[in-house]
Write an enzyme that holds these catalytic residues in place. Sequence first.
Site, PDB file in Angstrom:
ATOM      1  N   GLN A 101       1.218  -1.173   0.508  1.00 23.03           N
ATOM      2  CA  GLN A 101       0.060   0.365   0.352  1.00 23.03           C
ATOM      3  C   GLN A 101       0.812   1.299   0.282  1.00 23.03           C
ATOM      4  O   GLN A 101       1.757   1.278   0.655  1.00 23.03           O
ATOM      5  CB  GLN A 101      -0.917   0.300   1.116  1.00 23.03           C
ATOM      6  CG  GLN A 101      -2.135   1.101   0.939  1.00 23.03           C
ATOM      7  CD  GLN A 101      -2.793   0.922   1.744  1.00 23.03           C
ATOM      8  OE1 GLN A 101      -2.248   1.614   3.351  1.00 23.03           O
ATOM      9  NE2 GLN A 101      -4.249   1.329   1.898  1.00 23.03           N
ATOM     10  N   HIS A 181      -2.732   4.534  -1.730  1.00 21.41           N
ATOM     11  CA  HIS A 181      -4.275   4.680  -0.576  1.00 21.41           C
ATOM     12  C   HIS A 181      -4.566   6.012  -1.197  1.00 21.41           C
ATOM     13  O   HIS A 181      -3.562   7.101  -0.731  1.00 21.41           O
ATOM     14  CB  HIS A 181      -3.153   4.825   0.893  1.00 21.41           C
ATOM     15  CG  HIS A 181      -3.929   5.339   1.622  1.00 21.41           C
ATOM     16  ND1 HIS A 181      -5.346   5.146   2.595  1.00 21.41           N
ATOM     17  CD2 HIS A 181      -3.047   4.324   3.311  1.00 21.41           C
ATOM     18  CE1 HIS A 181      -5.468   4.764   3.555  1.00 21.41           C
ATOM     19  NE2 HIS A 181      -4.455   4.699   4.697  1.00 21.41           N
ATOM     20  N   TYR A 186      -5.819  11.184   4.104  1.00 20.65           N
ATOM     21  CA  TYR A 186      -4.590  10.941   3.896  1.00 20.65           C
ATOM     22  C   TYR A 186      -4.168  11.972   2.098  1.00 20.65           C
ATOM     23  O   TYR A 186      -5.566  12.696   1.720  1.00 20.65           O
ATOM     24  CB  TYR A 186      -3.652   9.668   3.874  1.00 20.65           C
ATOM     25  CG  TYR A 186      -3.916   9.486   4.984  1.00 20.65           C
ATOM     26  CD1 TYR A 186      -3.234   9.613   6.048  1.00 20.65           C
ATOM     27  CD2 TYR A 186      -4.215   7.773   5.136  1.00 20.65           C
ATOM     28  CE1 TYR A 186      -2.077   8.985   7.344  1.00 20.65           C
ATOM     29  CE2 TYR A 186      -4.693   7.511   6.262  1.00 20.65           C
ATOM     30  CZ  TYR A 186      -3.581   8.461   8.038  1.00 20.65           C
ATOM     31  OH  TYR A 186      -3.377   7.842   8.590  1.00 20.65           O
ATOM     32  N   ARG A 233      -7.320   1.993  -3.064  1.00 20.76           N
ATOM     33  CA  ARG A 233      -8.795   1.978  -1.476  1.00 20.76           C
ATOM     34  C   ARG A 233      -9.120   4.138  -1.851  1.00 20.76           C
ATOM     35  O   ARG A 233      -8.935   4.754  -0.938  1.00 20.76           O
ATOM     36  CB  ARG A 233      -7.836   2.230  -0.288  1.00 20.76           C
ATOM     37  CG  ARG A 233      -8.537   2.103   0.805  1.00 20.76           C
ATOM     38  CD  ARG A 233      -7.471   1.094   2.462  1.00 20.76           C
ATOM     39  NE  ARG A 233      -8.322   0.326   2.938  1.00 20.76           N
ATOM     40  CZ  ARG A 233      -8.347   0.253   4.309  1.00 20.76           C
ATOM     41  NH1 ARG A 233      -8.156   0.995   4.676  1.00 20.76           N
ATOM     42  NH2 ARG A 233      -8.728  -0.421   4.796  1.00 20.76           N
ATOM     43  N   ASN A 241      -9.013  11.168  10.257  1.00 21.93           N
ATOM     44  CA  ASN A 241      -8.424  12.673   9.915  1.00 21.93           C
ATOM     45  C   ASN A 241      -8.760  13.572  10.072  1.00 21.93           C
ATOM     46  O   ASN A 241      -8.553  14.121   8.945  1.00 21.93           O
ATOM     47  CB  ASN A 241      -7.213  11.728   9.021  1.00 21.93           C
ATOM     48  CG  ASN A 241      -5.999  10.345   9.986  1.00 21.93           C
ATOM     49  OD1 ASN A 241      -5.220  10.688  10.523  1.00 21.93           O
ATOM     50  ND2 ASN A 241      -5.944   9.487   8.921  1.00 21.93           N
ATOM     51  N   GLY A 330      -9.595  -6.619   8.816  1.00 26.12           N
ATOM     52  CA  GLY A 330      -7.847  -6.329   9.541  1.00 26.12           C
ATOM     53  C   GLY A 330      -8.169  -6.505  10.867  1.00 26.12           C
ATOM     54  O   GLY A 330      -6.833  -7.739  11.104  1.00 26.12           O
ATOM     55  N   ARG A 331      -7.962  -5.759  11.576  1.00 30.34           N
ATOM     56  CA  ARG A 331      -7.918  -6.394  12.549  1.00 30.34           C
ATOM     57  C   ARG A 331      -8.354  -7.706  13.469  1.00 30.34           C
ATOM     58  O   ARG A 331      -7.645  -8.327  14.347  1.00 30.34           O
ATOM     59  CB  ARG A 331      -9.022  -6.068  14.098  1.00 30.34           C
ATOM     60  CG  ARG A 331      -8.697  -4.779  14.672  1.00 30.34           C
ATOM     61  CD  ARG A 331      -9.696  -3.331  15.240  1.00 30.34           C
ATOM     62  NE  ARG A 331     -10.353  -2.708  14.519  1.00 30.34           N
ATOM     63  CZ  ARG A 331     -11.507  -2.072  14.547  1.00 30.34           C
ATOM     64  NH1 ARG A 331     -11.531  -1.721  16.449  1.00 30.34           N
ATOM     65  NH2 ARG A 331     -12.382  -1.768  13.927  1.00 30.34           N
TER      66      ARG A 331
HETATM   67  C1  8OZ Z   1      -4.047   3.516  12.871  1.00 31.10           C
HETATM   68  C2  8OZ Z   1      -2.878   3.811  12.419  1.00 31.10           C
HETATM   69  C3  8OZ Z   1      -2.154   4.556  11.441  1.00 31.10           C
HETATM   70  C4  8OZ Z   1      -2.530   4.784  10.867  1.00 31.10           C
HETATM   71  C5  8OZ Z   1      -4.879   4.478   8.046  1.00 31.10           C
HETATM   72  C6  8OZ Z   1      -2.394   4.043   7.454  1.00 31.10           C
HETATM   73  O1  8OZ Z   1      -6.164   4.928   8.763  1.00 31.10           O
HETATM   74  C7  8OZ Z   1      -3.794   4.168   8.568  1.00 31.10           C
HETATM   75  C8  8OZ Z   1      -3.538   4.467  10.109  1.00 31.10           C
HETATM   76  C9  8OZ Z   1      -4.182   3.316  10.914  1.00 31.10           C
HETATM   77  O2  8OZ Z   1      -5.429   4.026   6.828  1.00 31.10           O
END
Ligand code: 8OZ
Length: 372
Positions: A101, A181, A186, A233, A241, A330-331
């Site tokens: 990724q 990503h 981001y 993605r 964020n 994921g988890r």
């Molecule tokens: C959790 C902590 C830090 C980064 C994302 C790359 O949310 C992350 C990420 C997740 O896509």
Amino acid sequence: MISLFDPVHFGRLHLANRVVMAPLTRNRAPGAMPNDLMVTYYTQRADPKTGAGLIVTEATAISHQGQGYSDVPGIWSNEQVAAWKKVTDSVHAAGGKIVVQLWHVGRVSHVDLQPGGQAPVAPSAIRAKTKTVLIRDGVPTFEDTSMPRALAIEELPGIVDDYRHAARNAIAAGFDGIEIHGANGYLLDQFLRSGSNTRSDLYGGSIENRARLLLEVMRAVTLEIGGDRVGLRLSPVTPANDAADPYPQPLFDYVAAHLAPLNLAFLHIVEGATGGARDHVQGDKPFDYNAMRAAYRKAGGKGAWMVNNGYNRTLANQSITTGADLVAFGRPFIANPDLTRRLREGEALNMPDRTTFYGGGAKGYTDYPMLA
Ligand code: 8OZ
């Protein structure tokens, strides 16, 4: 009837099952270098008889500037490429498939992580109301992100080049492909959404303008390595964020339709709030994922439709029979290296320990038990 456990192929990706290991940030790569502990971790999850049909690595920085957390890996240098090669060789020896990724965090960073202690970069000089993980003296701490500076329009071709270069490096490192990503607030998502993008040039304002950088990046990487091993993605409504847009539906329908000609291997959609409520609403009305998929298919998009967020066996198999092609977990993959076997056999799952998600060593990383 098709199930999660049936093989499938999209583009150049020939997968033994439809269970995907989602990208998971684990902050165990000091110096942004992949290492032997990571080789063990990915290899434990690689055999598709017990583990993932496809692994998507943790988010991996395309450049030093693209980094926003302590001890996350990168893929911009030859040394990093050589270190990743150990991961891909070991995963392939176990019968697995793995894509990396590719990540630029944009404003979700901290001056202490940036080259020369400079401000992180963003579409606009608007600070993200979110935290980043800094590891200070071995202890993970959550700290506010720094005030970013707006990228000049002249700098954007350089950002596209950094993605192109990272894509080329990914192939040199032996990856089966890449996932860009474009999610979770981001850089590329910051450009998409009006909450973080108030530019008045060709890269801000209209949907077409806000989608421009993402589409330029996708065109660049598909020209570089071939669309049939590229995925993307997206997370249309996540508030992660500080991502915000009042009208996500027309934005993401537009993006989906314009990705169709690129012959991508897959689109990876985070449904709802990342790691949270699947029915999270952002904007004017509940998001219609079927409409987004229809926009992609109507425009000729043939890539796999990968879904993610809070899936269990029942929900996953249901989605496979109603239009999803792949399901990313994921988890559950953190705590269950043999997740696919457990899902197939209806076995109980180990519970993940949140205190070891970010940073540390083998504990909570490579020591979760598999079935006998
Ligand atoms: C959790 C902590 C830090 C980064 C994302 C790359 O949310 C992350 C990420 C997740 O896509």
